[in-house]
Structure formats: structure tokens, C-alpha cells
Design an enzyme around this catalytic site. Structure first.
Site, PDB file in Angstrom:
ATOM      1  N   CYS A 406      -4.188   2.009  -6.127  1.00  0.00           N
ATOM      2  CA  CYS A 406      -4.404   1.416  -7.449  1.00  0.00           C
ATOM      3  C   CYS A 406      -5.780   1.810  -7.991  1.00  0.00           C
ATOM      4  O   CYS A 406      -5.973   2.932  -8.428  1.00  0.00           O
ATOM      5  CB  CYS A 406      -4.234  -0.103  -7.372  1.00  0.00           C
ATOM      6  SG  CYS A 406      -4.034  -0.895  -8.985  1.00  0.00           S
ATOM      7  N   HIS A 621       1.424  -0.011  -4.869  1.00  0.00           N
ATOM      8  CA  HIS A 621       0.905  -0.711  -3.695  1.00  0.00           C
ATOM      9  C   HIS A 621       1.893  -0.582  -2.538  1.00  0.00           C
ATOM     10  O   HIS A 621       2.735  -1.459  -2.330  1.00  0.00           O
ATOM     11  CB  HIS A 621       0.678  -2.192  -4.018  1.00  0.00           C
ATOM     12  CG  HIS A 621      -0.463  -2.443  -4.941  1.00  0.00           C
ATOM     13  ND1 HIS A 621      -1.716  -2.811  -4.500  1.00  0.00           N
ATOM     14  CD2 HIS A 621      -0.550  -2.365  -6.297  1.00  0.00           C
ATOM     15  CE1 HIS A 621      -2.531  -2.962  -5.533  1.00  0.00           C
ATOM     16  NE2 HIS A 621      -1.845  -2.695  -6.643  1.00  0.00           N
ATOM     17  N   GLU A 623       1.462  -1.092   0.501  1.00  0.00           N
ATOM     18  CA  GLU A 623       1.255  -2.096   1.556  1.00  0.00           C
ATOM     19  C   GLU A 623       2.234  -3.260   1.456  1.00  0.00           C
ATOM     20  O   GLU A 623       2.520  -3.937   2.447  1.00  0.00           O
ATOM     21  CB  GLU A 623      -0.182  -2.627   1.527  1.00  0.00           C
ATOM     22  CG  GLU A 623      -0.554  -3.457   0.314  1.00  0.00           C
ATOM     23  CD  GLU A 623      -1.103  -2.645  -0.848  1.00  0.00           C
ATOM     24  OE1 GLU A 623      -1.790  -3.207  -1.707  1.00  0.00           O
ATOM     25  OE2 GLU A 623      -0.823  -1.429  -0.889  1.00  0.00           O
TER      26      GLU A 623
END
Length: 662
Positions: A406, A621, A623
Site C-alpha cells: 500500500c 494487502h 497479508e
């Protein structure tokens, strides 16, 4: 439907989320389908506008909901996909009740907290508990409910009352209460004290809920005498008192609970043996337990290390980057490396800090110089960005593995534009609205006046660019990932828009023909067809896509001719800025390649630097989709490159200031 309620006493932040996730995992090892609901008593509609330093990270779901970080724990441990309704907040709750009142749904009644608000809570839980959350598409067997905050909080009183009523609605054999409590050790005395637990259990019983299991959080294993005291004064059997001491890894918590007979107790208390579990699910559950046990054993036996510098602006609270650290750990275990994270406050890397506190400045750069990999996660605001830009320059020039997420992508673009492309003062529109070189800009569809729920959120497709497969490292990691094999068939608006025009009669006839041949039909997010007019539609099968402007036999082409299933990925987004498309050509001419773009081809999603061991940044993202047994390709590639990197031992930086040269 069976329900397991997890709530906490004495203090907040006691670990209810991990215990809830671990309990759900154990139940899943029995072959049961498990879902989860998190109740947050705050009046915010969602967690999107909360300060990460105070509240922890904001977790994003597939449907774009910004929710509490505990839902991330649920998804990671249980390998499920939740929705915005799995997170109940007082803001959502009151909003729902008021909307009903305005519509007249209460038929002129005097709307009150009880029964109208409490009934809404119960109905919400009962409805959401039935929503499928895994690939089976079937209704769950058990719902884990976690109530945030602490027993006795004024904000949670409505939920306690609703759940008190709910236990009678669903029946005692379908409802279990687990209370998590603190057993502290006083430094002066040096012994575990049970009085706080006794007090909070007494308080809960006074509110109409009786704990079936008491999970005692403590630094060391619960002393048998203290356990007996909790059993006696809290009116539960010894087997109902659990010792949940600090462990080296949260992955051990499910095993710790299982060793104390939690599964056996729940099987009896909830009459789980009466549920008809498919042999296939039972075998899957057994395999899950074996894999999880192997994971904990592998994690405990790791000897070789990998050191990652995490450069952020919310490092005061490590929960602000919980999903990032978890994804790093998942990938490290897969690479058979013990993870060491060096937390680097980005502002300490800036020259202003050197002037005010040279100790912090030198310490921060020492952590950067001795790291095998550098990660810059997401964030907002100006503070610390110049430090992040300096770190990107260091990683790029010295061939150190770099992963940006990001904001980490945006600062990589800014650094490259300044120091390679010669765009002096290049910056983000957020950070410097007056700059002549806005290489990062606001997305046009994002509100600049409202913050909550206005960003680019949720699951979105990204397509790798043609030709990148010949050299891109990150492309190869995704290419070998099992998730990419089915992604292409799940998205409608990929590669290009296709129009199908024709008369209603011909459209219906064609629709009937393709349906009879087993071809699945999609249109604008539904399964209905409207081939006439100017509506945009995409017809996908396992092997074919209709992509011409007329619905004819010749319009069916092999999907591989449109795009390979391995070139499309799906990831979760949370951002309001994007790379300025006008600068892309200039950046790519110097070697900073945007190998992944969105479905329109105009929005940059993945950048990678050629001739670098691993220099990758993504706008999304990754994750959020990482799992302990399924690390995501982005983090796996980063850790693998970092584990192989040894060059920092040969680098002897003489002047920290050199990293700031433009």
C-alpha cells in the site's frame, strides 16, 4: 446450531480472540463446520476510522468491510471467509433499529432497548450463524461468539442481557459460556491470586450468565491449589477450570486447550455426537489436527533465522501490524526460518531526528543496515514518510530484498521518481498537494470529505501484464500458488468488457442452448440473463468465455486465448490513493515495471524492479489472505529472498546522510 460464547473479565486485551479462534479450530478438527461472530460495543459503525495505535489494525474482509482485528484471527485459524455481518457494533445495531423504526416496522410501538434492541441482537446472531463461510457452501454446525470489552462495562450491558435471553431461546444443550479471566502474580507476594477471577465470575452470574469453562490467563501454568480455589468459589468442576499460560507461540494454544480436555467437555456439554458428521469432513478434521501439530513442532524446532526490518509509523503498538507480522511468520515457517522482526519507527530515520535525538537515529539505521529484508507496510499521513523513502533508496541501491504494501508501493514510486527519473520534489498528492510532480494521486471515486467506508475496499482482481512471466519473480511465485488456478473463472469484469447484443427471442434461445450444455451463465453479479440492449455480460465456463459482440456459435473461444488462469489473482484492498497513470511510462522506461494492473489496465497494482534480487511492492494487502498452513506468494517470495541474502555483512555505510541524496 450450537453456540460458544467467549467473554472476558478483569481487563481487556486478555486474549479472548486467540482463545475463541483456538476453540473453533479444535471443533473443526472434529469435522464440524465452524463460523464466528465478533461483538464490539463501541458506537463506531466499523473499525475503519479508528487509530491503529489505540485499537490495533483494521482488518478488511472480502466484501470490503473494515472490521476488528479479531476477525482476522478467526479467518487465519479457521481458514474461513467472513462477511461484514460477522462483526456487530453498536453503531450498526442502533442504525438498524432506527431504520426499522423509521419504516414503521414496529407498528407504532414505543421502541425500547428491551425488547427491541435485544431482540435485534439475537435475531442478528441467529441469522448470521447460518451463513456458509467455507468452500463447502453448507450451513455451519457451530458459531463462536466473542463479546468485546470486559464484564461490567456499561457499553456491553445490552449485549449481556440479549445473550442471557438467547441461551433460553436456543436451549442449554446448544449454548456454552467460556469466561476468560486474569490470574495475576503480585511482585511483592510472588503467588497467583484468584480473587479477581472470583469477583468477575460472581459479577457475570449476577447478570444471568453462568460460565461453563473458566480460562485463566496467567504468566505461568496455573498452580493446582489456585485451580482448586477457582473451582470451589466459582461453582464449577476442576475440569472446567483451564490454565492458559503464556506460550512461545499462539499456535500452541489449541493444543494446550486440547490437553486439558476442552474437546471432551464440549462434546458432552453440547451433545456433539448427535450431529451427523460426514466421514469426509471427519477425515478432513483429523488431517487438520495433524497439520496443525506439525506446524507447531516445526515452529518450535527452527534454528536458522531471518531478520526483517519492519518500517512503520504505528510501531508503538505491534497489533497495528498484526496481519503483516502473522503473514511474515507463516512464510518464515514455510521457508524453515525463525523470524526476527526489528521494529523501526520511520520518523527516527529522518535527519530531523538526528538533530533532536541522534541516539534514536543511529539505532534505527543500525537496524536497517543489519536486516536481511526490509518491509514498509500501509499507513496514512505525512509523519515518517521521508524516512520510508530513504529506506527504499537504501534497499534499491544495495540490492536488499524489499516488500512494500500500500503506502510501501507509493513511497517506492516517489523514491524512484526523485532519484532515478530526476523529478525533483516528486511526491504524493496526500503528502504535498503543491508539488509539481504528483506521482501518487487521489482515486477519483474516493470521497475527500468522508473517511468511513469510502476507500477502495475488499476483494479485487489483478492481472499480470503480458511478457512479465519471462522475468518477473513475483509472477512466478503466484503462478505456483494454488489460489491462482481458480481465480480467473471467478471474476466477470476481467481483461476487457464484452458486449452481447441481440433480440430477446434470440437471447433466450441462446441462453437455453448453452444452459442445456452445462455452461454457467453470469450477468452483472447475478445469474440472470438479459442479452438484449446494451447491458454488459460475461459468460464463463470451466474452459470457455463468450467474448464477441453477438451471441453466436463462433463467439465461443477457449479461455486460454483470452488470458491464462494463472495471470489473474484476487487480493483485498484498502487504500484511497493510486499511482498517477501519466507517470507510468516514464517510470517503466527506467526499469520500474508495473507487472500487475487492475481489470481495466489503468490502475497499478504490482511493481517490480528489474535486475534486483527481490524488489516488489503491491497496492493491495496480501497479508489479509495469509494462513498458517497457506502462506501467500508475496510474503513467501520476500522471506525466501531475504533468507538467501547475506550482502549486508559486506556493506559498511560511512554516511547515513547519503541515503537522503535526491
Amino acid at each position: 446450531m450450537k453456540y460458544v460464547l467467549i467473554l472476558g473479565g478483569v481487563i481487556s486485551g486478555i486474549g479472548k480472540g486467540v482463545i475463541a479462534s483456538s476453540t473453533g479450530l479444535l471443533l473443526k478438527t472434529l469435522g464440524l463446520r465452524v463460523t464466528a461472530i465478533k461483538i464490539d460495543p463501541y458506537v463506531n459503525v466499523d473499525a475503519g476510522t479508528m487509530n491503529p495505535i489505540e485499537h490495533g489494525e483494521v482488518f478488511v474482509l472480502n466484501d470490503g468491510a473494515e472490521v476488528d482485528l479479531d476477525l482476522g484471527n478467526y479467518e487465519r485459524f479457521l481458514d474461513i471467509t467472513l462477511t461484514r455481518d460477522n462483526n456487530i457494533t453498536s453503531g450498526k445495531l442502533f442504525q438498524s433499529v432506527i431504520e426499522k423504526e423509521r419504516r414503521g416496522d414496529f407498528l407504532g410501538q414505543n421502541v425500547q432497548n428491551m425488547p427491541h434492541v435485544t431482540d435485534t441482537i439475537q435475531n442478528w446472531v441467529e441469522r448470521v450463524a447460518k451463513i456458509p463461510v467455507d468452500q463447502s457452501g453448507q450451513e455451519p454446525d457451530i458459531c463462536i461468539i466473542e463479546l468485546g470489552g470486559t464484564i461490567g462495562d456499561f457499553d456491553s450491558s445490552l449485549y449481556i442481557e440479549a445473550l442471557r435471553q438467547f441461551q433460553h431461546r436456543v436451549g442449554r444443550e446448544n449454548f456454552v459460556v467460556v469466561q476468560v479471566s486474569l490470574v495475576p502474580v503480585l511482585g511483592v507476594v510472588g503467588e497467583q491470586k484468584s480473587k479477581p477471577t472470583q469477583a468477575t465470575v460472581r459479577q457475570l452470574r449476577g447478570l444471568g450468565l453462568k460460565p461453563d469453562l473458566i480460562a485463566c490467563r496467567c504468566s505461568q501454568a496455573l498452580d493446582p491449589r489456585v485451580k482448586a480455589k477457582v473451582s470451589t468459589y466459582c461453582h464449577v468442576a476442576l475440569e472446567q477450570v483451564l490454565s492458559v499460560q503464556d506460550v512461545s507461540s499462539t499456535y500452541k494454544i489449541p493444543l494446550l486447550l486440547k490437553e486439558q480436555g476442552v474437546l471432551n467437555y464440549l462434546r458432552k456439554r453440547l451433545q456433539l455426537d448427535t450431529l451427523h458428521i460426514s466421514p469426509r469432513y471427519f477425515e478432513t478434521g483429523e488431517a487438520l489436527f495433524r497439520d496443525w501439530k506439525a506446524l507447531t513442532e516445526t515452529h518450535a524446532s527452527l534454528k536458522k533465522t531471518v531478520t526483517i526490518a519492519l518500517v512503520g509509523k504505528y510501531t508503538f503498538l505491534q497489533d497495528a501490524y498484526l496481519s503483516v507480522t502473522q503473514a511474515l511468520e507463516h512464510a518464515s515457517i514455510a521457508c524453515e526460518r525463525k523470524l526476527t522482526i526489528k521494529w523501526v519507527e520511520a520518523a527516527n530515520l529522518e535527519l530531523e531526528t538526528k538533530e533532536s535525538n541522534s541516539g534514536k537515529y543511529h539505532e534505527a539505521w543500525e537496524d536497517i543496515f543489519t536486516a536481511q529484508g526490509i518491509l514498509v507496510p500501509g499507513g496514512f499521513g505525512h509523519r515518517g514518510t521521508e524516512g520510508k523513502i530513504a529506506v527504499v533508496k537504501w534497499a534499491r541501491e544495495n540490492k536488499i530484498p524489499y516488500l512494500g504494501i500500500c503506502l510501501g508501493l507509493q513511497v517506492a514510486v516517489i523514491e524512484f521518481a526523485r532519484n532515478v527519473c530526476g523529478l525533483k520534489g516528486a511526491n504524493s498528492e496526500e503528502l504535498d498537494p503543491e508539488t509539481n510532480h504528483k506521482v501518487v494521486i487521489y482515486m477519483p471515486e474516493v470521497s475527500r470529505t468522508h473517511l468511513g467506508g469510502t476507500m477502495r475496499l475488499g476483494l479485487r482482481p489483478t492481472k499480470f501484464q503480458d511478457g512479465s512471466e519471462s522475468w518477473s519473480k513475483i509472477h512466478k511465485y503466484y503462478e505456483s500458488d494454488e489460489r491462482t488456478l481458480i481465480t480467473a473463472r471467478k471474476f466477470l469484469d476481467i481483461h476487457k468488457e464484452n458486449r452481447i447484443n441481440g433480440t430477446t427471442e434470440n437471447g433466450i434461445k441462446y441462453n437455453t442452448r448453452i444452459t442445456s450444455n452445462g455452461i454457467r451463465v453470469f450477468g452483472n453479479g447475478t445469474t440472470q440473463m438479459a442479452l438484449n440492449g446494451n447491458h454488459h455480460h460475461h459468460l464463463f465456463t470451466e474452459d470457455f468465455v463468450i467474448s464477441s459482440t453477438t451471441a453466436t456459435e463462433t463467439s465461443i473461444k477457449p479461455m486460454e486465448n483470452v488470458y491464462s488462469s494463472k495471470t489473474v489473482i484476487e487480493e483485498r484492498h484498502r487504500h484511497r490513493y493510486e499511482v498517477n497513470p501519466e507517470i507510468v511510462e516514464r517510470l517503466e522506461a527506467q526499469g520500474l515495471m508495473f507487472v500487475g494492473r487492475d481489470e481495466t489496465g489503468n490502475r497499478m497494482e504490482i511493481l517490480e524492479l528489474k535486475d534486483h534480487p527481490f524488489f516488489v511492492a503491491v497496492q493491495y494487502h496480501p497479508e489479509y489472505l495469509s494462513r498458517p498452513l497457506k502462506p501467500v506468494p508475496t510474503f513467501f517470495g520476500f522471506i525466501q529472498a531475504s533468507a538467501a541474502f547475506q550482502g549486508y555483512q559486506k556493506l559498511i555505510p560511512c554516511h547515513y546522510e547519503s541515503t537522503f541524496n535526491s
